[in-house]
Design a protein around this motif. Structure first.
Motif, PDB file in Angstrom:
ATOM      1  N   ARG C  59       1.820  -3.082  -0.251  1.00 11.96           N
ATOM      2  CA  ARG C  59       0.824  -2.021  -0.214  1.00 11.96           C
ATOM      3  C   ARG C  59      -0.535  -2.560  -0.664  1.00 11.96           C
ATOM      4  O   ARG C  59      -0.618  -3.250  -1.688  1.00 11.96           O
ATOM      5  CB  ARG C  59       1.257  -0.873  -1.131  1.00 11.96           C
ATOM      6  CG  ARG C  59       0.436   0.392  -0.997  1.00 11.96           C
ATOM      7  CD  ARG C  59       1.059   1.519  -1.793  1.00 11.96           C
ATOM      8  NE  ARG C  59       2.414   1.808  -1.317  1.00 11.96           N
ATOM      9  CZ  ARG C  59       3.390   2.300  -2.065  1.00 11.96           C
ATOM     10  NH1 ARG C  59       3.164   2.563  -3.343  1.00 11.96           N
ATOM     11  NH2 ARG C  59       4.591   2.510  -1.562  1.00 11.96           N
ATOM     12  N   ALA C  61      -4.579  -1.441  -1.440  1.00 12.75           N
ATOM     13  CA  ALA C  61      -5.520  -0.330  -1.625  1.00 12.75           C
ATOM     14  C   ALA C  61      -6.895  -0.739  -1.109  1.00 12.75           C
ATOM     15  O   ALA C  61      -7.388  -1.829  -1.414  1.00 12.75           O
ATOM     16  CB  ALA C  61      -5.600   0.047  -3.102  1.00 12.75           C
ATOM     17  N   ARG C  73     -10.669   4.248  -4.999  1.00 17.84           N
ATOM     18  CA  ARG C  73      -9.659   3.911  -3.996  1.00 17.84           C
ATOM     19  C   ARG C  73      -9.602   5.012  -2.941  1.00 17.84           C
ATOM     20  O   ARG C  73      -9.381   6.174  -3.248  1.00 17.84           O
ATOM     21  CB  ARG C  73      -8.297   3.723  -4.657  1.00 17.84           C
ATOM     22  CG  ARG C  73      -8.322   2.515  -5.568  1.00 17.84           C
ATOM     23  CD  ARG C  73      -6.955   2.013  -5.904  1.00 17.84           C
ATOM     24  NE  ARG C  73      -7.094   0.647  -6.427  1.00 17.84           N
ATOM     25  CZ  ARG C  73      -6.117  -0.037  -6.995  1.00 17.84           C
ATOM     26  NH1 ARG C  73      -4.926   0.495  -7.109  1.00 17.84           N
ATOM     27  NH2 ARG C  73      -6.335  -1.259  -7.423  1.00 17.84           N
ATOM     28  N   ILE C  74      -9.839   4.608  -1.709  1.00 17.37           N
ATOM     29  CA  ILE C  74      -9.951   5.565  -0.618  1.00 17.37           C
ATOM     30  C   ILE C  74      -8.600   5.792   0.043  1.00 17.37           C
ATOM     31  O   ILE C  74      -8.276   6.882   0.492  1.00 17.37           O
ATOM     32  CB  ILE C  74     -10.904   5.026   0.479  1.00 17.37           C
ATOM     33  CG1 ILE C  74     -12.182   4.479  -0.113  1.00 17.37           C
ATOM     34  CG2 ILE C  74     -11.160   6.067   1.548  1.00 17.37           C
ATOM     35  CD1 ILE C  74     -13.086   5.501  -0.702  1.00 17.37           C
ATOM     36  N   GLN C  75      -7.818   4.725   0.099  1.00 21.68           N
ATOM     37  CA  GLN C  75      -6.638   4.766   0.943  1.00 21.68           C
ATOM     38  C   GLN C  75      -5.764   3.564   0.638  1.00 21.68           C
ATOM     39  O   GLN C  75      -6.264   2.548   0.165  1.00 21.68           O
ATOM     40  CB  GLN C  75      -7.126   4.688   2.394  1.00 21.68           C
ATOM     41  CG  GLN C  75      -6.050   4.684   3.413  1.00 21.68           C
ATOM     42  CD  GLN C  75      -6.605   4.567   4.813  1.00 21.68           C
ATOM     43  OE1 GLN C  75      -7.617   3.897   5.017  1.00 21.68           O
ATOM     44  NE2 GLN C  75      -5.946   5.202   5.742  1.00 21.68           N
ATOM     45  N   THR C  76      -4.478   3.703   0.899  1.00 15.66           N
ATOM     46  CA  THR C  76      -3.619   2.519   0.854  1.00 15.66           C
ATOM     47  C   THR C  76      -3.078   2.279   2.252  1.00 15.66           C
ATOM     48  O   THR C  76      -2.915   3.204   3.031  1.00 15.66           O
ATOM     49  CB  THR C  76      -2.443   2.708  -0.120  1.00 15.66           C
ATOM     50  OG1 THR C  76      -1.785   3.935   0.168  1.00 15.66           O
ATOM     51  CG2 THR C  76      -2.912   2.719  -1.558  1.00 15.66           C
ATOM     52  N   VAL C  77      -2.839   1.007   2.559  1.00 17.69           N
ATOM     53  CA  VAL C  77      -2.165   0.693   3.826  1.00 17.69           C
ATOM     54  C   VAL C  77      -0.887  -0.054   3.486  1.00 17.69           C
ATOM     55  O   VAL C  77      -0.808  -0.768   2.485  1.00 17.69           O
ATOM     56  CB  VAL C  77      -3.054  -0.123   4.791  1.00 17.69           C
ATOM     57  CG1 VAL C  77      -4.235   0.703   5.252  1.00 17.69           C
ATOM     58  CG2 VAL C  77      -3.528  -1.418   4.156  1.00 17.69           C
ATOM     59  N   GLY C  78       0.115   0.176   4.319  1.00 14.92           N
ATOM     60  CA  GLY C  78       1.422  -0.399   4.029  1.00 14.92           C
ATOM     61  C   GLY C  78       2.067  -0.978   5.268  1.00 14.92           C
ATOM     62  O   GLY C  78       1.379  -1.264   6.262  1.00 14.92           O
ATOM     63  N   GLU C  81       1.016  -1.148   9.195  1.00 12.25           N
ATOM     64  CA  GLU C  81      -0.393  -0.817   9.374  1.00 12.25           C
ATOM     65  C   GLU C  81      -1.235  -2.093   9.443  1.00 12.25           C
ATOM     66  O   GLU C  81      -0.743  -3.187   9.220  1.00 12.25           O
ATOM     67  CB  GLU C  81      -0.867   0.075   8.224  1.00 12.25           C
ATOM     68  CG  GLU C  81      -0.233   1.452   8.270  1.00 12.25           C
ATOM     69  CD  GLU C  81      -0.697   2.297   7.114  1.00 12.25           C
ATOM     70  OE1 GLU C  81      -1.676   3.045   7.305  1.00 12.25           O
ATOM     71  OE2 GLU C  81      -0.102   2.219   6.026  1.00 12.25           O
ATOM     72  N   VAL C 101      -1.578  -3.706  -4.262  1.00 13.31           N
ATOM     73  CA  VAL C 101      -0.943  -2.807  -5.227  1.00 13.31           C
ATOM     74  C   VAL C 101       0.506  -3.228  -5.436  1.00 13.31           C
ATOM     75  O   VAL C 101       0.992  -3.290  -6.559  1.00 13.31           O
ATOM     76  CB  VAL C 101      -0.991  -1.349  -4.725  1.00 13.31           C
ATOM     77  CG1 VAL C 101      -0.317  -0.417  -5.719  1.00 13.31           C
ATOM     78  CG2 VAL C 101      -2.438  -0.910  -4.491  1.00 13.31           C
TER      79      VAL C 101
END
Lengths: 373, 286, 159
Positions: C59, C61, C73-78, C81, C101
């Motif tokens: 993950r 951030a 922190r706007i968003q997490t990608v996992g 993605e 993260v």
């Protein structure tokens, strides 16, 4: 069918009172024909009529002694069956908690509604569906309704804003009454043709001087009522109307109406089927006694659709759309009938004369859907 | 003049009468949301509710609010209501303490259908306080865990501190084989979870479209996007249910406030099968 | 790692789902495999953007640096993605930072390599853009939803 002479009509009021009814009927008050306690035929609006148009109402003297030669006024019978204010319960402080007293104070009257028009019978039948025929019962309404006696009066003339013919609710009462009267004034006669609608009506009539109606007298009434039917002040094309309104949810006409509508809620107050209510909680100064009251509300008020963090209908446009779409469309799905009986009150009592029949027509004629009515 | 009138037989307004119950405790879930645990006392005798139903909660002299029941339907004598402090009544409720008395009437409305989920996967998508009306169905599902396939709980909140039932979310995941995915709109470096809208969580789970029942509750916008996401993933509309909110005064279909198009949310809702409300979701200010 | 293995891994990534064989070959030429430890910074706001990451696990951030405050922190990608599209758009600088993260594995594509191939083979370039646009659209939607502060609005269900 029977004939009761004008001079014997008092007998009906007396019979109702003798049966323990609180008789309510039309009377002239504050420049309008309203409903109030009726003890005597003399209190009826004898020799009065009304003149109604979009946004205007007035009463005038007639040249005869007709008792019922007018149409519906600002009041409807819902003010008796579904009172504008009602205490739902009272609560008393008791220790850290409270005790609820659900019993209403006093006792409820048994009403005899004298002079109920055909459109109003339809309106009562509609409110029955809301308050008595669903999963839950408004027992206050049901108690009053079940014990009420209804003396209908057929409309021998129609008003400028009437459209009961379009809504199939009049001008002649077909069901839902104990007795139905038609006032006949012709050839020096002044009497009432009486139809019996229930065993109660039959027993009441027994206490009033009456005679069998002759065929000619029945035909005469048919003719009078047919003539009234042909003089409707307004018409509303109900063909596929529920669908037309659903298809025109974003019609520009709503905005056009909103420019005129004052959001005053008059239409909902005078409407005999509008049933929305809100509640108020009050306490006395010591806080030892609290009450919860129900009072009439209107979908035109700004608080009506308030929820935590917003308001679901924010403009007059969407509030008017809700009201009219409810009346003429959603109501059908909810209760199997339109919520409009064609009484014309909302047209007459709108301060700016917005006419539900004209607005529906305007939307239909410029329908945004492929369906053209 | 004869003015003597007879009294009609008087009946009370049962559906609108409230019943005093005792507050057992208040737990603050976040800054403005708390869970009231109620001892139903005598009124609890015979009180049964289904997951997703709500009560009208009365504060003496102040007023009533419609609140979903958020506890286990198997324990109807002790009820939880998770309440967002926003208005007069909820602010009054927030100040009440153990031993105080409030009024309850209910339960009202429709419930999350459970029979259709037997033998199937369940996907629960929730946002904010929308998890509260879903908690009873989660309790119900995990009680007979073996009767269901996968149970997935997607939950979005504003920030980690705003999340409801954090301890239970972990417990469901660890002890009951529930796939719990939580996301927040804003997080700091101490938050190791997802950040983003709740719909973004769908990409981390693979759904067996024909075998999945979806329960959705949250802000209306969130539900609209979630429904689109479920659609994109091929879940038939007939397998999706959502719970709606509107102003309510009576909860029994009399007051007119909660009308949502042709429906009354208090009677036909709050839980609807998606096909019933799908066309309404796109109507602004309905 | 052998290119064949990489090809297999890449084929499994949703971003490349259904990509034509010859386009995959073009991509492989720009690809490498990478692993990033917790709390490491993969990309840095303001720096040259010359990489495109296909996240396989973990993950990351995305955060904006706010002077005087903790980063937002706007968003997490996992998993499944992608991270970063600034490699495609001049002046090729990151608009946010990417901080790990949870330990993250990713396929790293070289930005300049990709740009050159896109320019030379418009069909390949269009395919890359088409796929990226879909990601961007979803991200914009998500950002809009975050903007309206959903959870301050109504909650669904009576409460």
């Amino acid at each position: 069918m029977f004939i009761v002479e004008l001079s014997d009509l008092q007998g009906l009021i007396t019979a109702l009172q003798g049966n323990g009814y609180a008789v309510i009927g039309p009377t002239v008050r504050d420049g309008a024909i309203t409903f109030d306690t009726l003890n005597s035929v003399d209190e009826l609006p004898r020799g009065w009529t009304d003149v109604q148009e979009a946004g205007s109402y007035g009463i005038r003297r007639r040249e005869d002694d007709a008792l019922f030669a007018y149409n519906v006024g600002p009041h409807s019978w819902k003010k008796f069956l579904f009172p504008s204010r009602l205490r739902l319960f009272a609560a008393q402080k008791a220790g850290k908690g409270f005790e609820v007293d659900p019993a209403p104070t006093g006792t409820l009257p048994r009403y005899a509604f004298f002079g109920v028009r055909s459109c109003e019978l339809a309106a009562i039948a509609i409110q029955d569906k809301i308050f008595m025929d669903g999963k839950y019962t408004d027992k206050h309404y049901k108690t009053l309704r079940k014990s009420a006696c209804i003396i209908a009066v057929n409309c021998v003339r129609v008003g400028g804003t009437c459209f009961c013919d379009s809504m199939n609710t009049g001008p002649r009462a077909k069901a839902g009454f104990d007795l139905a009267l038609t006032e006949v004034m012709a050839d020096g006669k002044h009497h009432f043709l009486v139809e019996v609608g229930s065993p109660l009506g039959k027993s009441l009539l027994q206490k009033v001087t009456h005679r069998e109606a002759q065929d000619a007298e029945k035909v005469q009434v048919d003719r009078i009522l047919k003539a009234a039917e042909d003089k409707m002040g307004r018409t509303l094309d109900t063909q596929k109307l529920p669908r037309v309104l659903q298809d025109n949810f974003e019609h520009p006409r709503w905005e056009d109406i909103a420019k005129r509508c004052l959001s005053c809620a008059n239409c909902t107050m005078v409407c005999p089927t509008c049933f929305c209510s809100t509640v108020e909680d009050v306490t006395d100064l010591t806080g030892d006694h609290a009450e919860r009251w129900r009072r009439w509300d209107s979908c035109f008020t700004t608080d009506f659709t308030k929820v935590a963090g917003g308001n679901m209908r924010m403009s007059t446009r969407t509030r008017y759309r809700q009201w009219m779409t409810h009346k003429l469309s959603n109501w059908v799905e909810q209760f199997g009938t339109m919520g409009c009986v064609g009484c014309g009150r909302c047209i007459t009592w709108c301060p700016v004369g917005i006419d539900i029949t004209a607005e529906a027509t305007a939307i239909r004629e410029n329908s945004m859907s492929t369906l053209n009515g | 003049m004869n003015r003597k009138t007879q009294a009609a037989e008087v009946e009370v307004l049962d559906p609108m009468t409230t019943h005093p119950v005792l507050i057992r405790k208040t737990i603050w879930e976040n800054d403005d949301t708390f869970t009231l645990t109620l001892d139903m006392g005598d009124y609890g005798q015979g009180f049964r509710f289904l997951p997703g139903q709500f009560n009208m909660v009365y504060v003496y002299g102040v007023g009533e609010a419609a609140v979903s029941i958020s506890s286990d339907p198997a324990k109807p004598a002790v009820l939880d209501h998770t309440i967002h402090r926003v208005g007069l009544v909820t602010t009054a409720l927030a100040q009440m303490k153990r031993g105080d008395v409030i009024g309850i009437r209910g339960p009202y409305g429709s419930s999350w259908p459970i029979d259709c989920a037997r033998g199937k996967d369940v996907c629960i998508a929730s946002g904010g306080i929308g998890l509260a009306p879903l908690r009873p169905i989660i309790y119900t599902l995990i009680k007979r865990r073996e009767e269901y396939g996968r149970i997935i709980v997607l939950y979005g909140g504003r920030s980690p501190l705003d999340l409801l039932y954090r301890v239970e979310l972990e417990k469901w995941a660890n002890d009951f084989n529930v796939e719990v995915l939580v996301t927040v709109d804003r997080g700091d470096s101490s938050w190791k979870g997802h950040i983003g809208v709740v719909t973004s969580l769908f990409q981390y789970i693979k759904l067996d479209a024909r075998e999945t029942i979806a329960y959705v509750c949250g802000p209306e916008v969130m539900m609209r996007y979630t429904v689109d996401e479920l659609d994109r993933r091929g879940i038939p509309q007939t397998q999706t249910y959502l719970s709606m909110e509107r102003n309510m005064k009576c909860a029994v279909g009399f007051c007119g406030h909660c009308q949502y198009g042709p429906t009354f949310i208090c009677k036909e809702g709050p839980v609807y099968p998606l096909p019933r409300v799908r066309p309404l979701l796109d109507r602004k200010e309905l | 790692m052998e290119k064949e293995d990489l090809s297999e891994i890449m084929r499994q990534h949703p971003f490349l789902d259904g990509l034509a064989f010859e386009h995959m070959q073009l991509l492989i030429g720009c690809a490498s495999n990478a692993r990033f430890a917790d709390d490491s910074t993969i990309i840095q706001e303001g720096q040259v953007a010359n990489k495109f990451y296909l996240i396989r696990s973990g993950r990351v951030a995305l955060q904006m640096d706010v002077p005087g405050k903790a980063p937002v922190r706007i968003q997490t990608v996992g998993p499944g993605e992608v991270l970063g599209w600034s490699w495609l758009i001049s002046p090729y600088r990151w608009h946010f930072s990417g901080v790990v993260v949870l330990e993250t594995r990713a396929i790293v594509l070289d930005g300049e390599c990709l740009r050159n191939k896109c320019a030379k083979d418009p069909e390949f370039g269009y395919e890359m853009l088409r796929r990226l646009s879909r990601v961007m659209e979803r991200r914009i939607d998500a950002t809009r939803l975050q903007l309206i502060d959903l959870y301050d609005a109504t909650g669904g269900a009576p409460r």
